[in-house]
Design a protein around this motif. Structure first.
Motif, mmCIF file in Angstrom:
data_model
loop_
_atom_site.group_PDB
_atom_site.id
_atom_site.type_symbol
_atom_site.label_atom_id
_atom_site.label_comp_id
_atom_site.label_asym_id
_atom_site.label_seq_id
_atom_site.Cartn_x
_atom_site.Cartn_y
_atom_site.Cartn_z
ATOM 1 N N ARG A 127 0.828 -1.206 0.000
ATOM 2 C CA ARG A 127 0.000 0.000 0.000
ATOM 3 C C ARG A 127 0.861 1.253 0.000
ATOM 4 N NH1 ARG A 127 -0.794 4.908 2.775
ATOM 5 N NH2 ARG A 127 -3.016 5.469 2.800
ATOM 6 N N TYR A 131 0.678 4.261 -2.805
ATOM 7 C CA TYR A 131 0.309 5.615 -2.381
ATOM 8 C C TYR A 131 1.411 6.611 -2.750
ATOM 9 C CZ TYR A 131 -0.687 9.657 0.516
ATOM 10 O OH TYR A 131 -0.926 10.937 0.944
ATOM 11 N N ALA A 187 -5.167 3.387 -2.622
ATOM 12 C CA ALA A 187 -4.548 3.273 -1.298
ATOM 13 C C ALA A 187 -5.565 3.550 -0.192
ATOM 14 C CB ALA A 187 -3.362 4.230 -1.189
ATOM 15 N N LYS A 190 -7.677 0.584 0.218
ATOM 16 C CA LYS A 190 -6.972 -0.430 1.023
ATOM 17 C C LYS A 190 -7.133 -0.131 2.508
ATOM 18 C CE LYS A 190 -3.945 -3.694 2.024
ATOM 19 N NZ LYS A 190 -4.359 -5.128 2.039
#
Length: 426
Positions: A127, A131, A187, A190
């Motif tokens: 992640r 990001y 992101a 997530k």
């Protein structure tokens, strides 16, 4: 390959961390965090319709499970052709039938032979890496937005005439905000999937990302990239259970209205139509012109093509003519204008009907495999990357998939999907 990826993400993570730790961004994120808390706890938020609003839509299995199926591209392509008041030639009808059949084969039939077993071996992405990449792309776009405005001495939305003075070297990097938004939204998805943020927080962050895209792209006077951002947020939100089905439907209607409205008012301001003209005329005239262009390209391309890859190669930076300028030269011998060739225009003029069959099958397969992986894994990254390529496939119905950065998105997606096919077959 893993060493290159690790080195690249390490550098990008370092850059992202440095910006996040700076006083400016610490202040910005503190303000946004305060606004987010006010949003989440706002009384007025409760007045917003619940997920059960227009719940009859959820009873429609096609909308509920397949609204963003790759076959949506064919449906919208057919709708765009129907908008035109002109009839296609017999040769073009044959080309379109080939395009539709091979896209269907690639998107609906071939993916059935892949990923039918265990998918645990699929590539997974951190992640933090995703990001950071998205955040850095947004930073680059903001910098070049400032350069674009400075280079023309004004805001194109307020002064439409200066839009044509914008330099591609400055505006193309601005469009990196679209994949950047895609990755950052992924992101946040997530975080929502892991329970780190609530659905309301995720929705606020999606809205903020969309507002930022709207501010940058609309001020430059671009509507197609703005629509891309809108579609990406909707698709990621829908598959991440952040956006409800009724919001997708309403959002789609609003998006269509925005296309018509922006086109209408821009045409009125540029005095290409009068205020008494039907607002739908701008959409119909675009469809008419684009179909006329496609008729000419189909005539030139024949069965085996005319330019044999030169049109696609003209997408590479540094080419004497861009792909849409090259289309203008082919059909009218005018290199100072850009002409949109539709989704199959490049394929037919480069490689003819044979190229259309191969190109549409490959495009369909890429989308079909991406959709199947999304359904199998529900992974935030694969939802994000599918939303990106589906969005540009939809927009490419009119504009074609000709911009070098868009071609790169498809190449990266295809490369990742191929790696997954190889890994899961071992």
């Amino acid at each position: 390959m893993s060493l290159v990826y690790s080195t690249l993400t390490s550098i990008i993570n370092r850059i992202s961390d440095e910006f996040h730790d700076s006083f400016l961004f610490t202040t910005i994120f503190s303000i946004l965090s305060f606004i987010e808390n006010q949003w989440v706890n706002s009384y007025f938020k409760r007045l917003y319709p619940s997920e059960d609003f227009l719940k009859f839509l959820n009873k429609n299995e096609i909308l509920k499970n397949h609204i963003f199926n790759p076959l949506l591209v064919l449906f919208l392509f057919a709708f765009f052709l129907i908008l035109s008041m002109n009839n296609p030639s017999r040769s073009l009808v044959c080309t379109l039938i080939i395009a539709f059949i091979f896209f269907f084969i690639g998107s609906a039939i071939l993916p059935k032979y892949f990923f039918n077993g265990n998918t645990e071996n699929m590539l997974r992405f951190e992640r933090r890496d995703i990001y950071s990449i998205g955040f850095c792309l947004i930073l680059v776009s903001i910098v070049f937005f400032g350069l674009s405005i400075a280079s023309v001495g004004g805001i194109p939305l307020l002064r439409p005439s200066i839009r044509y003075l914008l330099k591609p070297a400055f505006t193309m990097p601005v469009f990196l905000i679209i994949p950047g938004t895609c990755l950052v939204a992924g992101a946040y998805l997530k975080d929502f999937q892991d329970g780190k943020i609530t659905r309301s927080q995720a929705r606020f962050r999606f809205i903020f990302l969309l507002a930022m895209n709207t501010a940058l792209l609309l001020l430059l006077g671009y509507r197609t990239p703005l629509l891309a951002s809108f579609l990406i947020i909707i698709i990621i939100g829908f598959y991440g259970n952040i956006v409800s089905l009724w919001e997708v439907v309403i959002g789609g209607l609003v998006g269509i209205g925005a296309i018509i409205g922006i086109g209408y008012f821009r045409s009125v301001s540029e005095m290409t139509i009068t205020s008494s003209t039907n607002p739908f005329y701008t959409l119909q005239s675009r469809a008419d012109f684009t179909l006329h262009v496609l008729n000419l390209l189909d005539f030139l391309g024949g069965n085996f093509g005319l330019t044999h890859g030169k049109l696609l190669a003209s997408s590479i930076p540094g080419s004497a003519l861009g792909p849409r300028m090259m289309v203008g030269k082919l059909i009218a011998w005018r290199t100072e204008v850009t002409v949109t060739p539709t989704l199959i225009g490049q394929m037919v003029v480069d490689f003819g009907k044979v190229g259309v069959a191969a190109g549409m099958c490959i495009l369909g397969f890429t989308l079909g495999i991406g959709f199947k992986i999304l359904q199998k894994t529900k992974d935030y990254f694969y939802i994000s990357i599918y939303s990106l390529i589906l969005t540009y496939s939809i927009l490419g119905i009119e504009t074609g998939i000709l911009d070098i950065q868009v071609i790169l998105y498809f190449m990266i997606a295809s490369f990742i999907y191929i790696l997954n096919i190889v890994k899961t077959r071992n």
